[in-house]
Design a protein around this motif. Sequence first.
Motif, PDB file in Angstrom:
ATOM      1  N   LYS A  41       0.851  -1.200   0.000  1.00  0.00           N
ATOM      2  CA  LYS A  41       0.000   0.000   0.000  1.00  0.00           C
ATOM      3  C   LYS A  41       0.886   1.250   0.000  1.00  0.00           C
ATOM      4  CE  LYS A  41      -3.932  -2.188   2.292  1.00  0.00           C
ATOM      5  NZ  LYS A  41      -4.800  -2.237   3.466  1.00  0.00           N
ATOM      6  N   GLY A  42       1.992   1.174   0.736  1.00  0.00           N
ATOM      7  CA  GLY A  42       2.948   2.294   0.756  1.00  0.00           C
ATOM      8  C   GLY A  42       3.568   2.506  -0.622  1.00  0.00           C
ATOM      9  N   VAL A  43       3.938   1.419  -1.291  1.00  0.00           N
ATOM     10  CA  VAL A  43       4.491   1.518  -2.654  1.00  0.00           C
ATOM     11  C   VAL A  43       3.437   2.147  -3.575  1.00  0.00           C
ATOM     12  CG1 VAL A  43       5.301   0.187  -4.654  1.00  0.00           C
ATOM     13  CG2 VAL A  43       6.008  -0.506  -2.342  1.00  0.00           C
ATOM     14  N   SER A  44       2.192   1.689  -3.420  1.00  0.00           N
ATOM     15  CA  SER A  44       1.095   2.208  -4.246  1.00  0.00           C
ATOM     16  C   SER A  44       0.909   3.707  -4.018  1.00  0.00           C
ATOM     17  CB  SER A  44      -0.225   1.507  -3.906  1.00  0.00           C
ATOM     18  OG  SER A  44      -0.099   0.127  -4.104  1.00  0.00           O
ATOM     19  N   PHE A  45       1.058   4.125  -2.785  1.00  0.00           N
ATOM     20  CA  PHE A  45       0.906   5.542  -2.454  1.00  0.00           C
ATOM     21  C   PHE A  45       1.871   6.388  -3.299  1.00  0.00           C
ATOM     22  CE2 PHE A  45       2.342   9.262  -0.118  1.00  0.00           C
ATOM     23  CZ  PHE A  45       1.140   9.894   0.172  1.00  0.00           C
ATOM     24  N   TYR A  46       3.136   6.007  -3.288  1.00  0.00           N
ATOM     25  CA  TYR A  46       4.119   6.808  -4.046  1.00  0.00           C
ATOM     26  C   TYR A  46       3.895   6.695  -5.551  1.00  0.00           C
ATOM     27  CZ  TYR A  46       6.719   7.632   0.240  1.00  0.00           C
ATOM     28  OH  TYR A  46       7.096   8.037   1.495  1.00  0.00           O
ATOM     29  N   ARG A 152     -12.740  -1.739   3.176  1.00  0.00           N
ATOM     30  CA  ARG A 152     -11.305  -1.767   2.831  1.00  0.00           C
ATOM     31  C   ARG A 152     -10.851  -3.197   2.529  1.00  0.00           C
ATOM     32  NH1 ARG A 152      -8.466   2.378   7.209  1.00  0.00           N
ATOM     33  NH2 ARG A 152      -9.043   4.300   6.119  1.00  0.00           N
ATOM     34  N   GLU A 153     -11.303  -4.121   3.357  1.00  0.00           N
ATOM     35  CA  GLU A 153     -10.880  -5.511   3.144  1.00  0.00           C
ATOM     36  C   GLU A 153     -11.530  -6.108   1.898  1.00  0.00           C
ATOM     37  OE1 GLU A 153      -8.273  -6.784   4.737  1.00  0.00           O
ATOM     38  OE2 GLU A 153      -8.250  -4.844   5.740  1.00  0.00           O
ATOM     39  N   LEU A 154     -12.798  -5.785   1.681  1.00  0.00           N
ATOM     40  CA  LEU A 154     -13.487  -6.276   0.473  1.00  0.00           C
ATOM     41  C   LEU A 154     -12.715  -5.812  -0.773  1.00  0.00           C
ATOM     42  CD1 LEU A 154     -15.888  -7.574  -0.996  1.00  0.00           C
ATOM     43  CD2 LEU A 154     -17.251  -5.553  -0.470  1.00  0.00           C
ATOM     44  N   ILE A 155     -12.286  -4.565  -0.775  1.00  0.00           N
ATOM     45  CA  ILE A 155     -11.512  -4.036  -1.910  1.00  0.00           C
ATOM     46  C   ILE A 155     -10.164  -4.759  -1.994  1.00  0.00           C
ATOM     47  CG2 ILE A 155     -10.280  -1.981  -2.759  1.00  0.00           C
ATOM     48  CD1 ILE A 155     -12.665  -0.369  -1.340  1.00  0.00           C
ATOM     49  N   THR A 156      -9.489  -4.886  -0.856  1.00  0.00           N
ATOM     50  CA  THR A 156      -8.162  -5.530  -0.863  1.00  0.00           C
ATOM     51  C   THR A 156      -8.258  -6.970  -1.366  1.00  0.00           C
ATOM     52  OG1 THR A 156      -7.536  -4.156   1.013  1.00  0.00           O
ATOM     53  CG2 THR A 156      -6.130  -6.039   0.564  1.00  0.00           C
ATOM     54  N   TYR A 157      -9.276  -7.712  -0.928  1.00  0.00           N
ATOM     55  CA  TYR A 157      -9.386  -9.109  -1.364  1.00  0.00           C
ATOM     56  C   TYR A 157      -9.742  -9.179  -2.848  1.00  0.00           C
ATOM     57  CZ  TYR A 157      -9.516  -9.623   3.707  1.00  0.00           C
ATOM     58  OH  TYR A 157      -9.227  -9.529   5.046  1.00  0.00           O
ATOM     59  N   GLY A 158     -10.609  -8.262  -3.280  1.00  0.00           N
ATOM     60  CA  GLY A 158     -10.929  -8.206  -4.708  1.00  0.00           C
ATOM     61  C   GLY A 158      -9.678  -7.943  -5.533  1.00  0.00           C
ATOM     62  N   ALA A 186      -6.518   1.549  -5.797  1.00  0.00           N
ATOM     63  CA  ALA A 186      -7.388   0.911  -4.804  1.00  0.00           C
ATOM     64  C   ALA A 186      -6.628   0.692  -3.492  1.00  0.00           C
ATOM     65  CB  ALA A 186      -7.904  -0.419  -5.354  1.00  0.00           C
ATOM     66  N   LEU A 187      -5.403   0.190  -3.586  1.00  0.00           N
ATOM     67  CA  LEU A 187      -4.629  -0.059  -2.358  1.00  0.00           C
ATOM     68  C   LEU A 187      -4.341   1.252  -1.633  1.00  0.00           C
ATOM     69  CD1 LEU A 187      -2.039  -2.798  -3.424  1.00  0.00           C
ATOM     70  CD2 LEU A 187      -4.145  -3.101  -2.134  1.00  0.00           C
ATOM     71  N   LYS A 188      -3.987   2.267  -2.387  1.00  0.00           N
ATOM     72  CA  LYS A 188      -3.708   3.581  -1.772  1.00  0.00           C
ATOM     73  C   LYS A 188      -4.965   4.095  -1.066  1.00  0.00           C
ATOM     74  CE  LYS A 188      -2.567   8.348  -3.154  1.00  0.00           C
ATOM     75  NZ  LYS A 188      -3.846   9.029  -3.316  1.00  0.00           N
ATOM     76  N   SER A 189      -6.118   3.885  -1.673  1.00  0.00           N
ATOM     77  CA  SER A 189      -7.373   4.378  -1.090  1.00  0.00           C
ATOM     78  C   SER A 189      -7.676   3.728   0.260  1.00  0.00           C
ATOM     79  CB  SER A 189      -8.545   4.121  -2.033  1.00  0.00           C
ATOM     80  OG  SER A 189      -8.305   4.750  -3.256  1.00  0.00           O
ATOM     81  N   THR A 190      -7.190   2.516   0.450  1.00  0.00           N
ATOM     82  CA  THR A 190      -7.467   1.857   1.735  1.00  0.00           C
ATOM     83  C   THR A 190      -6.659   2.496   2.876  1.00  0.00           C
ATOM     84  OG1 THR A 190      -5.773   0.165   1.485  1.00  0.00           O
ATOM     85  CG2 THR A 190      -7.949  -0.374   0.601  1.00  0.00           C
ATOM     86  N   LEU A 191      -5.731   3.403   2.523  1.00  0.00           N
ATOM     87  CA  LEU A 191      -4.966   4.115   3.560  1.00  0.00           C
ATOM     88  C   LEU A 191      -5.586   5.469   3.878  1.00  0.00           C
ATOM     89  CD1 LEU A 191      -1.346   3.704   2.067  1.00  0.00           C
ATOM     90  CD2 LEU A 191      -2.264   2.452   4.039  1.00  0.00           C
ATOM     91  N   ASP A 192      -6.595   5.847   3.085  1.00  0.00           N
ATOM     92  CA  ASP A 192      -7.079   7.224   3.123  1.00  0.00           C
ATOM     93  C   ASP A 192      -8.271   7.363   4.076  1.00  0.00           C
ATOM     94  OD1 ASP A 192      -8.032   9.725   2.630  1.00  0.00           O
ATOM     95  OD2 ASP A 192      -7.942   9.561   0.434  1.00  0.00           O
ATOM     96  N   VAL A 204     -15.579  -0.320  -4.468  1.00  0.00           N
ATOM     97  CA  VAL A 204     -15.900  -1.752  -4.544  1.00  0.00           C
ATOM     98  C   VAL A 204     -16.482  -2.059  -5.925  1.00  0.00           C
ATOM     99  CG1 VAL A 204     -17.449  -3.568  -3.690  1.00  0.00           C
ATOM    100  CG2 VAL A 204     -16.281  -2.068  -2.058  1.00  0.00           C
ATOM    101  N   MET A 205     -17.388  -1.189  -6.375  1.00  0.00           N
ATOM    102  CA  MET A 205     -18.025  -1.410  -7.690  1.00  0.00           C
ATOM    103  C   MET A 205     -16.982  -1.320  -8.803  1.00  0.00           C
ATOM    104  SD  MET A 205     -20.923  -2.196  -6.999  1.00  0.00           S
ATOM    105  CE  MET A 205     -20.847  -2.642  -5.319  1.00  0.00           C
ATOM    106  N   GLU A 206     -16.077  -0.380  -8.649  1.00  0.00           N
ATOM    107  CA  GLU A 206     -15.022  -0.232  -9.652  1.00  0.00           C
ATOM    108  C   GLU A 206     -14.106  -1.462  -9.652  1.00  0.00           C
ATOM    109  OE1 GLU A 206     -12.043   3.210 -11.118  1.00  0.00           O
ATOM    110  OE2 GLU A 206     -12.983   3.583  -9.182  1.00  0.00           O
TER     111      GLU A 206
END
Length: 556
Positions: A41-46, A152-158, A186-192, A204-206
């Motif tokens: 998620k940190g890598v995704s952020f940058y 957040r988890e639903l998105i991460t698992y998807g 998506a991963l970055k968004s789970t930190l927001d 989730v829909m996306e």
Amino acid sequence: MSMFCYQCQEAAGNEGCTVKGVCGKTDDVANLQDLLVYLLKGVSFYAEKAKEVGVNLDQKTGPFIMKKLFTTITNANFDAERFEEMIDEALELRESVKNEFMEAYKEKNGKEYDGELPEAATWTTDNVDEYYQKGEEVGVLSTKDEDIRSLRELITYGVKGMAAYADHAYILDESDLDIFEFMQRALKSTLDDSLSVDDLVNLVMETGDYAVQTMALLDKANTENYGHPEPTEVNLGVNDRPGILVSGHDLKDLEEILEQTKNEGVDVYTHGEMLPANSYPAFKDYDHFIGNYGNSWWLQKEEFDKFNGPVLLTTNCLVPPKESYKDRVYTTGSAGFSGVSHIEGRPEGGQKDFSEIIEHAKQCDSPTELETGTIPGGFAHESVMGVADKVIEAVENGDIERFVVMAGCDGRHKTREYYTDVAKELPEEAVILTAGCAKFRYNKLDLGDIGGIPRVLDAGQCNDSYSLVVIAQKLAEAMGVDDINDLPISYDIAWYEQKAVTVLLALLAVGVKGIRLGPTLPAFLSENVVKVLVENFDIKPIGEVKEDVEKIMAGE
Ligand code: FSO
Ligand code: SF4
């Protein structure tokens, strides 16, 4: 509590595994996986921030994130040492993309970046021992709000499932930068923390939209490399030569094993989710490719014992091996288990080296026969649509009253007998469309055919659920139906791990409503998130067999 994981259907008490995984995952491995996901998620952020200042790093970060996420899927990798190494690599990559972002920012804005940085983008250590503690801190429960956590988890698992499918395509030289971009966003968004429940529901829909795109990409990769699956009677019996059993989902690994075992006096068989490989034209030319041995992934403890030869796990689902056959198990790709030989990756332009497995096989006895006969396979979109006229005629004259999509996964729980019972209970005018290992609950029942169309049409692996979507869309077109929900198709889906979450989100994205989901609803769905899914998509848990079958046949 030393770990917390609730990403699969077998989560303890349908709440979460807290001491050791029901899957066999130790608390150490669970915590290392949590830390690895956190750093990705940190890598995704940058990587995403870099785009704001005109630098696209997706070619560098996308494949890395994809491959590492894949290892955190249920039953893929149980090797703590391997996770320590992957965390080292993730810290290194994060540092490098951070520097690229910071430099580009300074160049563009004429000053140092002074915006906020989430902890996933900054935390670091030189001490491997600290990985374990940190993993425990940054896991699922670190999000306190239950609904936000659930989304957040639903998105991460998807995204994890998407990563697995994207990786299979990538191995076959198909990739799509849009998919990498989405995975990172998506991963970055789970930190927001500023994102609301509604924002996350939209994400989730996306995720579902990108799941469809990823499955389509893999379908293209598979069929362009190996041809379109064709109706095939897959042999279940054995030969009297030693064999290699190939399990998991990676067709490229199977292809190379088949090539390297030519004229070696060794046969090749599939297990579990590799069964559909028997229906691809490209693999039919190998005389020593004998057929499928055994059943679903969770039966491997008995079946690997009886196989007598080496077994290659190309992906999940791996069950911690028994001592009696552990020395015959090999992993490759995303799969891993401490103390089990791992076949290293493919050199640029070359093949993996499977010689160790082949030599091992030569020392082994031939497989003990489990069963004889054949089962039909190969009913992916091309072969089903090839007989579209026949199918439509059967629907119009009432020979086929309903298609029941029973795709997804199998698992250990006794409650999954529901799916066998539904298959038996469905009237003769119902055709089951399946994909994934869910099929092992009913693919050996003698359910007959309807005018030559088998009553269980197996499209392939779990990712080939995409085929079922294509079939529904093409049938709607051919029958002049505007909404796929007006077709005589019902959905009775079995889920287990995160790829099934991806498949579920893909079905929602193409507009499917009224899905029955079992054997339980996911533990990671909070009450309010379930409410959203029920209100918008009429998702329902499975019920009693007889009642469900009546409702299914009535289109409810
Ligand atoms: Fe099954 Fe395992 Fe294919 Fe999963 S073997 S459970 S959804 O890995 O991916 O269907
Ligand atoms: Fe438990 Fe499933 Fe997580 Fe394994 S993957 S620890 S069984 S929830």
